[in-house]
Motif scaffolding. Structure first.
Motif, PDB file in Angstrom:
ATOM      1  N   TYR A 163      56.715   4.832 -33.098  1.00  0.00           N
ATOM      2  CA  TYR A 163      57.863   4.108 -31.958  1.00  0.00           C
ATOM      3  C   TYR A 163      58.717   5.074 -33.613  1.00  0.00           C
ATOM      4  CZ  TYR A 163      60.882  -0.235 -31.332  1.00  0.00           C
ATOM      5  OH  TYR A 163      62.024  -0.506 -30.450  1.00  0.00           O
ATOM      6  N   ALA A 164      58.055   4.404 -34.828  1.00  0.00           N
ATOM      7  CA  ALA A 164      59.302   5.677 -35.919  1.00  0.00           C
ATOM      8  C   ALA A 164      59.591   6.561 -35.850  1.00  0.00           C
ATOM      9  CB  ALA A 164      58.523   4.809 -37.330  1.00  0.00           C
ATOM     10  N   LEU A 165      59.000   7.506 -34.838  1.00  0.00           N
ATOM     11  CA  LEU A 165      59.365   8.301 -34.736  1.00  0.00           C
ATOM     12  C   LEU A 165      60.641   8.718 -33.864  1.00  0.00           C
ATOM     13  CD1 LEU A 165      59.088  12.166 -34.771  1.00  0.00           C
ATOM     14  CD2 LEU A 165      57.557  11.805 -33.047  1.00  0.00           C
ATOM     15  N   LEU A 166      60.155   8.302 -32.801  1.00  0.00           N
ATOM     16  CA  LEU A 166      61.376   7.880 -31.721  1.00  0.00           C
ATOM     17  C   LEU A 166      62.515   7.452 -31.479  1.00  0.00           C
ATOM     18  CD1 LEU A 166      58.866   7.532 -28.797  1.00  0.00           C
ATOM     19  CD2 LEU A 166      59.644   9.596 -29.649  1.00  0.00           C
ATOM     20  N   SER A 167      62.589   6.206 -32.416  1.00  0.00           N
ATOM     21  CA  SER A 167      63.486   5.445 -32.901  1.00  0.00           C
ATOM     22  C   SER A 167      64.672   5.773 -33.960  1.00  0.00           C
ATOM     23  CB  SER A 167      63.326   3.915 -33.273  1.00  0.00           C
ATOM     24  OG  SER A 167      62.370   3.949 -34.343  1.00  0.00           O
ATOM     25  N   SER A 168      63.250   6.708 -34.863  1.00  0.00           N
ATOM     26  CA  SER A 168      64.521   7.743 -35.568  1.00  0.00           C
ATOM     27  C   SER A 168      65.244   8.423 -35.421  1.00  0.00           C
ATOM     28  CB  SER A 168      63.905   8.971 -36.450  1.00  0.00           C
ATOM     29  OG  SER A 168      63.342   7.436 -37.963  1.00  0.00           O
ATOM     30  N   LEU A 169      64.799   9.383 -34.107  1.00  0.00           N
ATOM     31  CA  LEU A 169      65.205  10.154 -33.469  1.00  0.00           C
ATOM     32  C   LEU A 169      67.340   9.988 -32.795  1.00  0.00           C
ATOM     33  CD1 LEU A 169      63.054  12.026 -32.088  1.00  0.00           C
ATOM     34  CD2 LEU A 169      64.398  13.419 -33.863  1.00  0.00           C
ATOM     35  N   SER A 170      66.299   7.943 -32.111  1.00  0.00           N
ATOM     36  CA  SER A 170      67.352   8.148 -31.443  1.00  0.00           C
ATOM     37  C   SER A 170      68.712   7.348 -32.342  1.00  0.00           C
ATOM     38  CB  SER A 170      67.309   6.215 -30.916  1.00  0.00           C
ATOM     39  OG  SER A 170      67.180   6.094 -31.886  1.00  0.00           O
ATOM     40  N   ALA A 171      68.855   7.816 -33.318  1.00  0.00           N
ATOM     41  CA  ALA A 171      69.895   7.184 -34.958  1.00  0.00           C
ATOM     42  C   ALA A 171      70.134   8.555 -35.221  1.00  0.00           C
ATOM     43  CB  ALA A 171      68.926   6.567 -36.188  1.00  0.00           C
ATOM     44  N   VAL A 172      69.711   9.350 -34.712  1.00  0.00           N
ATOM     45  CA  VAL A 172      70.559  11.208 -34.899  1.00  0.00           C
ATOM     46  C   VAL A 172      72.259  11.632 -34.920  1.00  0.00           C
ATOM     47  CG1 VAL A 172      70.862  13.671 -34.121  1.00  0.00           C
ATOM     48  CG2 VAL A 172      68.645  12.610 -35.206  1.00  0.00           C
ATOM     49  N   GLY A 173      72.647  10.374 -33.450  1.00  0.00           N
ATOM     50  CA  GLY A 173      74.148  10.638 -33.283  1.00  0.00           C
ATOM     51  C   GLY A 173      74.518   9.891 -33.881  1.00  0.00           C
ATOM     52  N   ARG A 174      74.092   8.440 -34.841  1.00  0.00           N
ATOM     53  CA  ARG A 174      75.076   7.406 -34.779  1.00  0.00           C
ATOM     54  C   ARG A 174      75.375   8.085 -36.550  1.00  0.00           C
ATOM     55  NH1 ARG A 174      72.928   4.057 -38.883  1.00  0.00           N
ATOM     56  NH2 ARG A 174      70.682   4.276 -37.927  1.00  0.00           N
ATOM     57  N   VAL A 175      74.845   9.066 -37.027  1.00  0.00           N
ATOM     58  CA  VAL A 175      74.215   8.986 -38.212  1.00  0.00           C
ATOM     59  C   VAL A 175      74.979  10.878 -38.325  1.00  0.00           C
ATOM     60  CG1 VAL A 175      73.045  10.027 -40.064  1.00  0.00           C
ATOM     61  CG2 VAL A 175      72.109   8.358 -38.973  1.00  0.00           C
ATOM     62  N   PHE A 176      75.013  11.680 -37.774  1.00  0.00           N
ATOM     63  CA  PHE A 176      74.989  13.336 -37.562  1.00  0.00           C
ATOM     64  C   PHE A 176      76.666  13.284 -36.918  1.00  0.00           C
ATOM     65  CE2 PHE A 176      70.818  13.767 -39.671  1.00  0.00           C
ATOM     66  CZ  PHE A 176      70.814  14.314 -40.297  1.00  0.00           C
ATOM     67  N   LEU A 177      77.263  12.549 -36.174  1.00  0.00           N
ATOM     68  CA  LEU A 177      78.207  13.058 -35.402  1.00  0.00           C
ATOM     69  C   LEU A 177      79.793  12.740 -36.291  1.00  0.00           C
ATOM     70  CD1 LEU A 177      77.381  11.689 -31.745  1.00  0.00           C
ATOM     71  CD2 LEU A 177      77.854  14.552 -32.861  1.00  0.00           C
ATOM     72  N   GLY A 178      79.669  12.003 -37.111  1.00  0.00           N
ATOM     73  CA  GLY A 178      80.532  11.813 -38.332  1.00  0.00           C
ATOM     74  C   GLY A 178      81.829  12.645 -38.167  1.00  0.00           C
ATOM     75  N   PRO A 179      81.135  14.075 -38.770  1.00  0.00           N
ATOM     76  CA  PRO A 179      81.559  15.044 -39.080  1.00  0.00           C
ATOM     77  C   PRO A 179      82.189  15.701 -37.453  1.00  0.00           C
ATOM     78  CG  PRO A 179      79.950  14.600 -40.736  1.00  0.00           C
ATOM     79  CD  PRO A 179      80.111  13.731 -39.719  1.00  0.00           C
ATOM     80  N   ILE A 180      81.519  15.761 -36.787  1.00  0.00           N
ATOM     81  CA  ILE A 180      82.273  16.611 -35.655  1.00  0.00           C
ATOM     82  C   ILE A 180      83.371  15.618 -35.404  1.00  0.00           C
ATOM     83  CG2 ILE A 180      81.117  17.253 -33.736  1.00  0.00           C
ATOM     84  CD1 ILE A 180      78.586  17.117 -34.877  1.00  0.00           C
ATOM     85  N   ALA A 181      83.212  14.702 -35.210  1.00  0.00           N
ATOM     86  CA  ALA A 181      84.691  13.781 -34.982  1.00  0.00           C
ATOM     87  C   ALA A 181      85.727  13.909 -35.315  1.00  0.00           C
ATOM     88  CB  ALA A 181      84.178  12.014 -34.740  1.00  0.00           C
ATOM     89  N   ALA A 182      85.571  13.949 -36.404  1.00  0.00           N
ATOM     90  CA  ALA A 182      86.640  13.818 -37.782  1.00  0.00           C
ATOM     91  C   ALA A 182      86.388  15.024 -37.407  1.00  0.00           C
ATOM     92  CB  ALA A 182      86.117  13.402 -39.199  1.00  0.00           C
ATOM     93  N   TRP A 183      86.234  16.835 -37.442  1.00  0.00           N
ATOM     94  CA  TRP A 183      87.083  17.954 -37.309  1.00  0.00           C
ATOM     95  C   TRP A 183      87.754  18.081 -36.002  1.00  0.00           C
ATOM     96  CZ3 TRP A 183      85.879  20.808 -33.291  1.00  0.00           C
ATOM     97  CH2 TRP A 183      86.119  21.807 -32.645  1.00  0.00           C
ATOM     98  N   LEU A 184      86.950  17.020 -34.513  1.00  0.00           N
ATOM     99  CA  LEU A 184      87.555  16.728 -33.279  1.00  0.00           C
ATOM    100  C   LEU A 184      88.839  16.285 -32.651  1.00  0.00           C
ATOM    101  CD1 LEU A 184      87.102  18.019 -30.131  1.00  0.00           C
ATOM    102  CD2 LEU A 184      85.332  16.259 -29.925  1.00  0.00           C
ATOM    103  N   VAL A 185      89.184  15.074 -33.323  1.00  0.00           N
ATOM    104  CA  VAL A 185      90.320  14.063 -33.628  1.00  0.00           C
ATOM    105  C   VAL A 185      91.672  14.914 -33.614  1.00  0.00           C
ATOM    106  CG1 VAL A 185      91.307  12.028 -33.854  1.00  0.00           C
ATOM    107  CG2 VAL A 185      88.800  11.810 -33.224  1.00  0.00           C
TER     108      VAL A 185
END
Length: 419
Positions: free
Chosen positions: A358-380
């Motif tokens: 469960y820790a493994l799978l739930s950690s993967l589900s947090a990838v977007g929340r943590v790593f998409l910020g820089p991409i969004a800041a470049w895209l806007v």
């Protein structure tokens, strides 16, 4: 992990064991926003660039990788307060120290130092979560697990309200430094709860290295074979559009419709959290009515479409009713989708290794929340906010396509769990 059914007549009364679990749930939830959306608001009001704010979202990486050091907490108990409470207390004190340290700096003068301390805060918080989840599991007898889980979730949601909505309102009137010191004081209060909370009566013996680390992963890939990579990809992709839209939501609300911190705290965070809780409850009903595969498809489409509501706020100005409607819809349908997603996640776990898997799978589900910020800041700046939210909605398509491709295994997983 399934537990014994408890009849209403056997339902336990509120006691200190249950109450301490709820209070420690508050401690578990408090640091999340303070290293996430609340920190983002601080950097935004300080006038930092969108690019800098996007990079700040990376400070929460510990929530993604916490499964890597989770087995160490089983194997290396601290020499006080037992196997679990010693780690909880240590991490609470570290969280409090980090919050005080953050209060001594400002984004204008020491952005890098603030970010570094926020990384430390996220690490201490993620480690506290590991120890708290284990403590709650070990402490509560089967008859109290339902009530204990409800109190833990209630404490966690209340903490997010305090560190999100209340923190923004107070920052508008008292300043950021005092807000972070007040949050540190709350963590110290939680440390007192840890010292007074009861020990788990029958703690499990420490696992061997193979049992704690290797076997859960070997079991997962052995059971699912080639499908294992598909499941792992789905963990990352299904909630991607949700995380993408929310990655810069606080900055968006401050700079585009130009709401104040008090307005965001009062309307957005409060309405959003209540709507998310209602959505999570409604998601349980939806899964039982539609079955898991259909629920994942329908709710996945819904949580993508509500992202388009933010386009209304691009043109509405500081309209509080519009913000309440858009944010409530976002969090409600996100809660619906999250419930179906967690049902799938739980079904994929072997009950012998449910904690680590469960820790493994739930950690993967947090990838977007943590790593998409820089991409969004470049895209806007490239496409503008309106087209950005269209793109976030379209980012749901890979996850939905993968759900469709895995429809047979999803229905099979719903019918049976590994034992």
């Amino acid at each position: 992990m399934p537990t014994e059914a408890v009849s209403p007549a056997a339902a336990p009364r509120l006691n200190w064991r249950l109450l301490s679990v709820g209070l420690l749930g508050f401690s578990s939830g408090l640091p999340l926003a303070l290293s996430g959306s609340t920190l983002q608001a601080w950097f935004t009001t300080a006038g930092l660039s969108l690019k800098a704010i996007g990079w700040i979202t990376l400070v929460g990486q510990a929530y993604v990788f916490k499964f890597l050091w989770a087995p160490l907490l089983d194997r290396l108990p601290l020499p006080f307060l037992g196997r679990r409470r010693g780690w909880i207390l240590s991490m609470q004190l570290l969280c409090a120290a980090a919050l005080v340290g953050m209060s001594l700096h400002t984004p204008q003068d020491a952005a890098a130092t603030l970010a570094f301390i926020a990384v430390l805060l996220a690490f201490a918080s993620a480690t506290q979560d590991i120890a708290y989840d284990a403590h709650r599991t070990d402490l509560l007898p089967p008859a109290e697990r339902g009530w204990g889980t409800a109190l833990a979730q209630g404490g966690y949601r209340l903490a997010m309200l305090v560190s999100g909505a209340l923190a923004l309102i107070l920052a508008d009137h008292l300043g950021w430094a005092l807000v972070y010191r007040l949050m540190a004081a709350l963590m110290l209060g939680a440390a007192l709860v840890t010292m007074l909370s009861p020990d788990a009566p029958d703690e499990r013996p420490t696992r061997s290295f193979a049992e704690a680390v290797a076997l859960p992963f070997v079991d997962f890939f052995r059971r699912y074979g080639a499908l294992a990579l598909g499941w792992l990809a789905l963990m990352v992709l299904y909630k991607l559009c949700d995380a993408f839209a929310l990655s810069l939501s606080t900055t968006f609300l401050l700079r585009v419709p130009q709401f104040s911190l008090t307005e965001i705290g009062t309307v957005s965070k409060t309405f959003g959290l209540v709507a998310g809780l209602l959505g999570a409850l409604a998601g349980g009903w939806a899964v039982t009515r539609m079955r898991l595969y259909r629920a994942l498809i329908v709710l996945g489409i819904a949580q993508a479409l509500v992202n388009l509501g933010y386009i209304w706020l691009v043109h509405s100005g500081p309209n509080l009713a519009a913000m309440a409607a858009v944010v409530s819809a976002e969090y409600f349908f996100s809660g619906l989708g999250s419930t179906a997603f967690v049902v799938l996640l739980t079904a994929l776990c072997n009950v012998r290794f449910s904690a680590t898997q469960y820790a493994l799978l739930s950690s993967l589900s947090a990838v977007g929340r943590v790593f998409l910020g820089p991409i969004a800041a470049w895209l806007v700046p490239q496409v503008g906010w309106s087209l950005f939210f269209v793109i976030t909605a379209l980012s749901a398509l890979p996850g939905l396509a993968l759900v469709w491709a895995l429809r047979g295994p999803i229905m099979a997983a719903e019918q049976s769990r590994a034992t």
